[in-house]
Design a protein around this motif. Structure first.
Motif, short mmCIF file in Angstrom:
data_model
loop_
_atom_site.label_atom_id
_atom_site.label_comp_id
_atom_site.label_asym_id
_atom_site.label_seq_id
_atom_site.Cartn_x
_atom_site.Cartn_y
_atom_site.Cartn_z
N MET A 34 -9.70 0.27 14.31
CA MET A 34 -8.44 0.77 13.80
C MET A 34 -8.68 1.63 12.56
O MET A 34 -7.99 2.62 12.33
CB MET A 34 -7.50 -0.39 13.50
CG MET A 34 -7.11 -1.18 14.74
SD MET A 34 -5.96 -2.53 14.43
CE MET A 34 -4.45 -1.59 14.20
N GLU A 35 -9.64 1.23 11.76
CA GLU A 35 -9.99 2.02 10.60
C GLU A 35 -10.52 3.39 11.02
O GLU A 35 -10.14 4.42 10.44
CB GLU A 35 -11.04 1.27 9.76
CG GLU A 35 -11.41 1.99 8.46
CD GLU A 35 -12.43 1.21 7.66
OE1 GLU A 35 -12.26 1.10 6.44
OE2 GLU A 35 -13.40 0.71 8.26
N GLN A 36 -11.37 3.40 12.04
CA GLN A 36 -11.90 4.66 12.53
C GLN A 36 -10.81 5.55 13.11
O GLN A 36 -10.90 6.78 13.04
CB GLN A 36 -12.98 4.40 13.59
CG GLN A 36 -14.24 3.75 13.02
CD GLN A 36 -15.25 3.42 14.10
OE1 GLN A 36 -14.96 3.56 15.30
NE2 GLN A 36 -16.44 3.00 13.69
N ALA A 37 -9.75 4.94 13.64
CA ALA A 37 -8.64 5.70 14.21
C ALA A 37 -7.64 6.16 13.15
O ALA A 37 -6.69 6.88 13.46
CB ALA A 37 -7.93 4.87 15.27
N GLY A 38 -7.86 5.72 11.91
CA GLY A 38 -6.96 6.11 10.84
C GLY A 38 -5.64 5.38 10.82
O GLY A 38 -4.66 5.88 10.26
N LEU A 39 -5.61 4.19 11.41
CA LEU A 39 -4.38 3.41 11.46
C LEU A 39 -4.34 2.40 10.32
O LEU A 39 -5.33 1.72 10.05
CB LEU A 39 -4.29 2.66 12.79
CG LEU A 39 -4.24 3.52 14.06
CD1 LEU A 39 -4.26 2.64 15.29
CD2 LEU A 39 -3.00 4.40 14.06
N ALA A 40 -3.20 2.29 9.67
CA ALA A 40 -3.03 1.27 8.64
C ALA A 40 -2.85 -0.08 9.30
O ALA A 40 -2.16 -0.20 10.32
CB ALA A 40 -1.81 1.61 7.78
N PHE A 41 -3.48 -1.09 8.75
CA PHE A 41 -3.37 -2.42 9.35
C PHE A 41 -3.65 -3.49 8.31
O PHE A 41 -4.30 -3.26 7.29
CB PHE A 41 -4.37 -2.57 10.51
CG PHE A 41 -5.81 -2.57 10.09
CD1 PHE A 41 -6.49 -3.76 9.86
CD2 PHE A 41 -6.51 -1.38 9.94
CE1 PHE A 41 -7.82 -3.77 9.47
CE2 PHE A 41 -7.83 -1.37 9.55
CZ PHE A 41 -8.50 -2.57 9.31
N ASP A 42 -3.11 -4.68 8.58
CA ASP A 42 -3.47 -5.89 7.85
C ASP A 42 -4.21 -6.80 8.82
O ASP A 42 -3.90 -6.84 10.01
CB ASP A 42 -2.23 -6.63 7.34
CG ASP A 42 -1.54 -5.91 6.20
OD1 ASP A 42 -2.18 -5.05 5.57
OD2 ASP A 42 -0.35 -6.21 5.95
N ALA A 43 -5.18 -7.54 8.31
CA ALA A 43 -5.89 -8.53 9.11
C ALA A 43 -5.81 -9.86 8.39
O ALA A 43 -6.19 -9.96 7.22
CB ALA A 43 -7.35 -8.12 9.32
N VAL A 44 -5.27 -10.86 9.05
CA VAL A 44 -5.14 -12.18 8.44
C VAL A 44 -5.92 -13.19 9.27
O VAL A 44 -6.02 -13.07 10.49
CB VAL A 44 -3.67 -12.62 8.30
CG1 VAL A 44 -2.91 -11.66 7.41
CG2 VAL A 44 -3.00 -12.74 9.65
N GLU A 45 -6.48 -14.18 8.60
CA GLU A 45 -7.32 -15.20 9.24
C GLU A 45 -6.99 -16.56 8.66
O GLU A 45 -6.96 -16.73 7.43
CB GLU A 45 -8.80 -14.85 9.04
CG GLU A 45 -9.78 -15.98 9.26
CD GLU A 45 -9.76 -16.52 10.69
OE1 GLU A 45 -9.92 -17.74 10.85
OE2 GLU A 45 -9.55 -15.73 11.64
#
Length: 326
Positions: A1-12
């Motif tokens: 997603m980072e390579q695609a330029g998309l903003a995202f949150d990742a929670v664990e």
């Protein structure tokens, strides 16, 4: 997603990457004797293969360390909010189209354009119920950690997946009495064939179901001979059980097979064939419910029957285009 330029949150929900392979994660189903059931040669990521010094079938902590190493190689941890559990997620229609409202533990609410659900060790355990009352200890295999827990006891394992058979083999060595109860017969796959891991052999050699079945009858024999029952399906039509050690224990009498439970009465277990066993504890290695624990079933129905399954290719939601499940 980072390579695609998309903003995202990742929670664990856990304290680090690795999910269920982190032994101490609450809800992790990993136990001390657990090994990978696919070989190191055919496992791992292409950009960072498993180390050459790994055994053919890595131990649980080697899988954990490998995942941590791959995550470190790509610096993935910097993206994550650890110790952050998703409590609930639901779709909502907005002027921009479908979005997802997500509630985190502690009550924080967030809105996202889409959700990729990877519940991992948050899976909901499936534990069957039977008529009658049992006076011993009943537990799901998700809570099992080590053979010392069953040492000196009369133990029955219910189920025949890879975890069930592993735990039954632990019981065959550590317990006073070890029983495995299943509803049907299964094929047992050897982990090594002429020094070659089963998955490598199967890819290179096994051209048909009939050839696999013919080989297994020759190599491991008919499981019905040691009391496990005749398989009612083709050899590779069911998730393979890579454990011929169970056949060893069955042949030596250290493990006994029984059919499905009919009812329970105190410490006595009655089976559908009329046989009975006295046991101190039952471990239900009966898998996990097919659902995402933080999404209501009305929004995501997961079923082994394709017509009832909301997930196309077991990943992309048919009705909610901004939901994927890994």
């Amino acid at each position: 997603m980072e390579q695609a330029g998309l903003a995202f949150d990742a929670v664990e929900a856990g304290a680090q990457v690795g999910g269920l392979w982190n032994f101490d994660n609450p809800g992790s189903a990993v136990y001390e004797s657990a090994h990978f059931i696919s070989s190191s040669a055919r496992s791992g990521w292409a950009d960072l293969p498993m180390p050459d010094h790994y055994p053919t079938y890595p131990r649980w902590w080697e899988i954990r360390d490998y995942i941590h190493a791959w995550s470190g190689h790509h610096q993935l941890s910097r993206h994550y909010e650890f110790n952050t559990r998703v409590e609930h997620a639901a779709p909502i229609e907005t002027d921009a189209g479908e979005c997802w409202d997500v509630v985190l533990a502690g009550g924080e609410q967030r809105r996202y354009r889409g959700v990729i659900a990877c519940p991992g060790f948050q899976r909901v355990a499936h534990q069957p119920s039977y008529p009658g009352e049992f006076s011993g200890v009943e537990r799901h295999s998700q809570t099992y950690k080590r053979a010392s827990e069953i040492a000196g006891k009369r133990v029955m394992v219910v189920g025949a997946g890879n975890s069930a058979v592993d735990i039954a083999c632990d019981a065959a060595v550590a317990a006073d009495q070890a029983i495995i109860s299943t509803r049907r017969g299964y094929w047992f796959m050897p982990k090594m064939i002429g020094g070659v891991p089963f998955d490598c052999w199967a890819v290179n050699t096994a051209s048909s179901q009939e050839r696999v079945a013919e080989f297994l009858r020759t190599h491991t024999g008919d499981p019905a001979i040691v009391g496990f029952g005749e398989p009612d399906h083709m050899a590779m039509a069911h998730h393979p059980i890579l454990n011929d050690q169970a056949l060893h224990h069955l042949a030596h009498g250290d493990l006994v097979h029984r059919p499905e439970i009919d009812h329970l009465d105190g410490s006595t277990v009655h089976f559908v064939d009329g046989s009975i066993e006295e046991v101190d504890g039952i471990i239900y290695a009966t898998g996990f419910k097919g659902r995402v624990p933080f999404i209501d079933d009305e929004h995501c129905q997961i079923s082994a029957v394709d017509e009832e399954n909301d997930l196309f290719l077991w990943m992309f939601h048919r009705r909610h285009p901004h939901l994927a499940v890994l």
